[in-house]
Design a protein around this motif. Structure first.
Motif, PDB file in Angstrom:
ATOM      1  N   PRO A 195       7.711 -11.616   4.989  1.00 25.95           N
ATOM      2  CA  PRO A 195       8.018 -10.273   5.426  1.00 25.95           C
ATOM      3  C   PRO A 195       6.699  -9.346   5.185  1.00 25.95           C
ATOM      4  CG  PRO A 195       9.051 -10.727   3.498  1.00 25.95           C
ATOM      5  CD  PRO A 195       8.311 -11.962   3.742  1.00 25.95           C
ATOM      6  N   ASP A 196       6.648  -8.142   5.845  1.00 24.41           N
ATOM      7  CA  ASP A 196       5.684  -7.375   5.683  1.00 24.41           C
ATOM      8  C   ASP A 196       6.072  -6.420   4.298  1.00 24.41           C
ATOM      9  OD1 ASP A 196       4.530  -8.084   7.936  1.00 24.41           O
ATOM     10  OD2 ASP A 196       5.673  -6.680   9.314  1.00 24.41           O
ATOM     11  N   ARG A 197       4.776  -6.050   3.700  1.00 25.33           N
ATOM     12  CA  ARG A 197       4.843  -5.063   2.575  1.00 25.33           C
ATOM     13  C   ARG A 197       5.748  -5.663   1.552  1.00 25.33           C
ATOM     14  NH1 ARG A 197       5.054  -1.899   7.104  1.00 25.33           N
ATOM     15  NH2 ARG A 197       7.478  -1.567   7.012  1.00 25.33           N
ATOM     16  N   ALA A 198       5.618  -6.932   1.368  1.00 23.62           N
ATOM     17  CA  ALA A 198       6.227  -7.502   0.374  1.00 23.62           C
ATOM     18  C   ALA A 198       5.305  -8.887  -0.158  1.00 23.62           C
ATOM     19  CB  ALA A 198       7.733  -8.115   0.838  1.00 23.62           C
ATOM     20  N   LEU A 199       5.850  -9.348  -1.410  1.00 24.84           N
ATOM     21  CA  LEU A 199       5.220 -10.398  -1.930  1.00 24.84           C
ATOM     22  C   LEU A 199       6.265 -11.607  -2.043  1.00 24.84           C
ATOM     23  CD1 LEU A 199       3.177  -9.363  -5.247  1.00 24.84           C
ATOM     24  CD2 LEU A 199       2.132 -10.330  -3.014  1.00 24.84           C
ATOM     25  N   VAL A 200       5.781 -12.639  -1.693  1.00 20.62           N
ATOM     26  CA  VAL A 200       6.560 -13.950  -1.866  1.00 20.62           C
ATOM     27  C   VAL A 200       6.119 -14.703  -2.750  1.00 20.62           C
ATOM     28  CG1 VAL A 200       7.497 -15.919  -0.593  1.00 20.62           C
ATOM     29  CG2 VAL A 200       7.213 -13.773   0.656  1.00 20.62           C
ATOM     30  N   LEU A 201       6.733 -15.025  -3.968  1.00 20.22           N
ATOM     31  CA  LEU A 201       6.335 -15.692  -5.138  1.00 20.22           C
ATOM     32  C   LEU A 201       7.433 -16.837  -5.299  1.00 20.22           C
ATOM     33  CD1 LEU A 201       5.826 -12.727  -7.797  1.00 20.22           C
ATOM     34  CD2 LEU A 201       4.107 -13.780  -6.101  1.00 20.22           C
ATOM     35  N   CYS A 202       6.729 -17.949  -5.356  1.00 20.90           N
ATOM     36  CA  CYS A 202       7.466 -19.179  -5.744  1.00 20.90           C
ATOM     37  C   CYS A 202       7.349 -19.303  -7.686  1.00 20.90           C
ATOM     38  CB  CYS A 202       6.779 -20.523  -5.173  1.00 20.90           C
ATOM     39  SG  CYS A 202       6.925 -20.506  -3.417  1.00 20.90           S
ATOM     40  N   VAL A 203       8.438 -19.401  -8.055  1.00 22.17           N
ATOM     41  CA  VAL A 203       8.727 -19.300  -9.468  1.00 22.17           C
ATOM     42  C   VAL A 203       9.536 -20.558  -9.903  1.00 22.17           C
ATOM     43  CG1 VAL A 203       9.730 -18.136 -11.538  1.00 22.17           C
ATOM     44  CG2 VAL A 203       8.996 -16.889  -9.524  1.00 22.17           C
ATOM     45  N   GLU A 239       2.514  -7.261 -13.567  1.00 23.01           N
ATOM     46  CA  GLU A 239       1.361  -7.603 -12.868  1.00 23.01           C
ATOM     47  C   GLU A 239       1.583  -7.259 -11.382  1.00 23.01           C
ATOM     48  OE1 GLU A 239      -0.789 -11.151 -13.996  1.00 23.01           O
ATOM     49  OE2 GLU A 239      -0.034 -11.204 -15.924  1.00 23.01           O
ATOM     50  N   VAL A 240       2.506  -7.394 -10.986  1.00 25.50           N
ATOM     51  CA  VAL A 240       2.707  -7.275  -9.333  1.00 25.50           C
ATOM     52  C   VAL A 240       2.984  -5.899  -9.167  1.00 25.50           C
ATOM     53  CG1 VAL A 240       3.953  -9.266  -9.074  1.00 25.50           C
ATOM     54  CG2 VAL A 240       5.143  -7.350  -9.439  1.00 25.50           C
ATOM     55  N   PRO A 241       2.464  -5.339  -7.904  1.00 27.59           N
ATOM     56  CA  PRO A 241       2.154  -4.018  -7.568  1.00 27.59           C
ATOM     57  C   PRO A 241       3.644  -3.388  -7.347  1.00 27.59           C
ATOM     58  CG  PRO A 241       1.070  -5.480  -6.092  1.00 27.59           C
ATOM     59  CD  PRO A 241       1.736  -6.382  -6.674  1.00 27.59           C
ATOM     60  N   LYS A 242       3.702  -2.005  -7.823  1.00 28.75           N
ATOM     61  CA  LYS A 242       5.094  -1.361  -7.878  1.00 28.75           C
ATOM     62  C   LYS A 242       5.614  -1.082  -6.749  1.00 28.75           C
ATOM     63  CE  LYS A 242       4.896  -1.573 -12.563  1.00 28.75           C
ATOM     64  NZ  LYS A 242       5.590  -2.414 -13.294  1.00 28.75           N
ATOM     65  N   HIS A 243       4.812  -1.104  -5.617  1.00 24.26           N
ATOM     66  CA  HIS A 243       5.468  -0.293  -4.301  1.00 24.26           C
ATOM     67  C   HIS A 243       5.744  -1.484  -3.540  1.00 24.26           C
ATOM     68  CE1 HIS A 243       1.280  -1.361  -3.578  1.00 24.26           C
ATOM     69  NE2 HIS A 243       1.462  -1.537  -2.367  1.00 24.26           N
ATOM     70  N   ALA A 273      19.661  -7.134 -11.292  1.00 23.41           N
ATOM     71  CA  ALA A 273      20.374  -5.890 -10.842  1.00 23.41           C
ATOM     72  C   ALA A 273      19.765  -4.735 -11.068  1.00 23.41           C
ATOM     73  CB  ALA A 273      21.781  -6.134 -11.488  1.00 23.41           C
ATOM     74  N   ALA A 274      19.139  -4.562 -12.032  1.00 26.35           N
ATOM     75  CA  ALA A 274      18.690  -3.180 -12.299  1.00 26.35           C
ATOM     76  C   ALA A 274      17.217  -3.041 -11.667  1.00 26.35           C
ATOM     77  CB  ALA A 274      18.430  -3.052 -13.963  1.00 26.35           C
ATOM     78  N   ARG A 275      16.829  -3.985 -11.040  1.00 22.93           N
ATOM     79  CA  ARG A 275      15.622  -3.912 -10.213  1.00 22.93           C
ATOM     80  C   ARG A 275      15.848  -4.370  -8.919  1.00 22.93           C
ATOM     81  NH1 ARG A 275      15.088  -4.638 -15.296  1.00 22.93           N
ATOM     82  NH2 ARG A 275      13.311  -3.923 -16.464  1.00 22.93           N
ATOM     83  N   PRO A 276      16.404  -3.359  -7.998  1.00 19.52           N
ATOM     84  CA  PRO A 276      16.705  -3.919  -6.542  1.00 19.52           C
ATOM     85  C   PRO A 276      15.501  -4.362  -5.827  1.00 19.52           C
ATOM     86  CG  PRO A 276      16.775  -1.757  -6.892  1.00 19.52           C
ATOM     87  CD  PRO A 276      16.694  -1.998  -8.302  1.00 19.52           C
ATOM     88  N   ARG A 277      14.220  -4.072  -6.119  1.00 22.20           N
ATOM     89  CA  ARG A 277      13.425  -4.591  -5.205  1.00 22.20           C
ATOM     90  C   ARG A 277      12.998  -6.099  -5.224  1.00 22.20           C
ATOM     91  NH1 ARG A 277       7.135  -4.268  -7.015  1.00 22.20           N
ATOM     92  NH2 ARG A 277       7.496  -4.629  -9.520  1.00 22.20           N
ATOM     93  N   TYR A 278      13.599  -6.834  -6.247  1.00 19.70           N
ATOM     94  CA  TYR A 278      13.638  -8.187  -6.349  1.00 19.70           C
ATOM     95  C   TYR A 278      14.748  -8.664  -5.522  1.00 19.70           C
ATOM     96  CZ  TYR A 278      10.262  -8.328 -10.088  1.00 19.70           C
ATOM     97  OH  TYR A 278       9.011  -7.822 -10.817  1.00 19.70           O
TER      98      TYR A 278
END
Length: 363
Positions: free
Chosen positions: A168-176, A248-252, A275-280
């Motif tokens: 997706p655009d304007r997003a980070l994809v991280l494998c954890v 460490e990851v960008p806030k926006h 749940a407290a961080r809906p950007r995840y």
């Protein structure tokens, strides 16, 4: 005495052009090039001795290829196929080796070896080896697998592979994921270094000095890895890693996390944190399908290139070593490229399932 005047060969324009190409082309075999030069020399009216001196051959050789050309033209300049040694193993014997390899077991082993098959079929071991190589048979190898029984397997594969192929655009994809139980092993005696004719050596036994766990997040776009080390492998340590990751990851940016179904990833505390961080946005791999997580590829590199042949005298020493590797790796990271589409993966899994359930005859 001047001798008989040499008679020049008559070449057609097509023959002249082809022979000149043979003589001029760099990739022409040296034997063919030499024969072309002989015929071209004869076409100029030169004597056999003069042609031989130019081409570095005897007069008899010149006469041989001139006669061959006069009789067969350009086709006569190529070597005739040689018969070679006649076959000593017929098709029935080859079929017997293949049939026994695929559909039987030796009486005194779990799998065939070249020696056992040679005894069974009255051949020599080298002949058996050649037959196996010709048909791609490797009875000495055993590979492991496990099919996922996740009822949502297809949907999850499409979801995760879609992130790899079309992030997706304007997003980070991280494998954890976590690489747990990394052992700090030290050899009991010093080994010998690599030398001419001798491999590097190490003792077969070792002393354990504790373990550690590496929590890692792989950025699929850049290949960079964010890692943290903890002695224990619980929900508390996973939460600590998530907090460090969040710093460490960008806030926006939105964050898409690909992770497996391990229990520490789904505790109430972890769910409350997300749940407290809906950007995840969480994307779970199917059960028994951790190979879908690209961070596993990084863990493989870490093991093969750094941990396996290193010696560590303590857990602290091991952790310093891993941190050094992470720092070095991130100086020039390379992203892993996912190439299989979701449909290709699902089709391959379906074929494997059919083979296991004997729905298709693969003999």
């Amino acid at each position: 005495m001047t001798g008989r005047k040499p008679i020049g060969l008559e070449l057609t324009p097509t023959e002249q052009s082809e022979l000149e190409q043979w003589a001029r082309r760099r990739k022409t075999p040296s034997a063919d090039k030499q024969r072309a030069q002989i015929i071209l020399g004869c076409s100029l009216g030169l004597s056999g001795r003069e042609v031989g001196q130019r081409c570095g051959v005897t007069t008899q050789t010149v006469s041989k290829w001139r006669r061959r050309f006069e009789q067969y033209r350009i086709a006569g300049l190529s070597d005739a196929p040689r018969t070679g040694r006649p076959r000593t193993i017929n098709d029935d014997k080859v079929s017997e080796v293949i049939e026994k390899t695929l559909h039987s077991r030796p009486a005194k082993a779990t799998h065939w070896s070249t020696t056992l098959m040679a005894e069974e079929t009255a051949l020599n071991a080298m002949a058996v080896s050649r037959i196996w190589r010709a048909f791609g048979l490797k009875p000495h190898r055993l590979e492991t697998f496990k099919l996922s029984t996740d009822p949502h397997f297809v949907d999850k594969v499409h979801d995760i592979v879609g992130l790899y192929l079309n992030p997706p655009d304007r997003a980070l994809v991280l494998c954890v994921d976590e690489k747990s139980q990394i052992q700090a092993l030290n050899r009991t005696q010093p080994g010998l270094p690599l030398r001419f004719g001798s491999a590097e050596t190490t003792t077969h036994d070792y002393v354990r000095h504790g373990t550690t766990t590496l929590f890692a997040a792989l950025d699929i776009a850049t290949g960079e890895v964010i890692g943290r080390l903890h002695r224990r492998h619980r929900s508390a340590e996973f939460l600590a890693f998530l907090r460090a990751l969040d710093r460490e990851v960008p806030k926006h940016l939105d964050i898409h996390l690909i992770l497996d179904n391990y229990g520490t990833h789904k505790t109430e505390a972890v769910r409350a944190w997300f749940a407290a961080r809906p950007r995840y946005h969480l994307h779970f791999t199917p059960t028994s399908a951790s190979w879908l997580n690209l961070v596993e590829r990084f863990f493989s590199l870490l093991s093969q290139r750094w941990i396996k042949r290193n010696a560590h005298t303590s857990t602290n020493d091991l952790e310093r070593s891993i941190r050094h590797y992470l720092k070095t790796y991130n100086q020039d990271p390379k992203p892993f490229v996912w190439r299989k589409s979701a449909d290709e993966i699902i089709s391959a899994i379906a074929r494997l399932s059919d083979r296991i359930n004997n729905k298709v005859n693969f003999c």
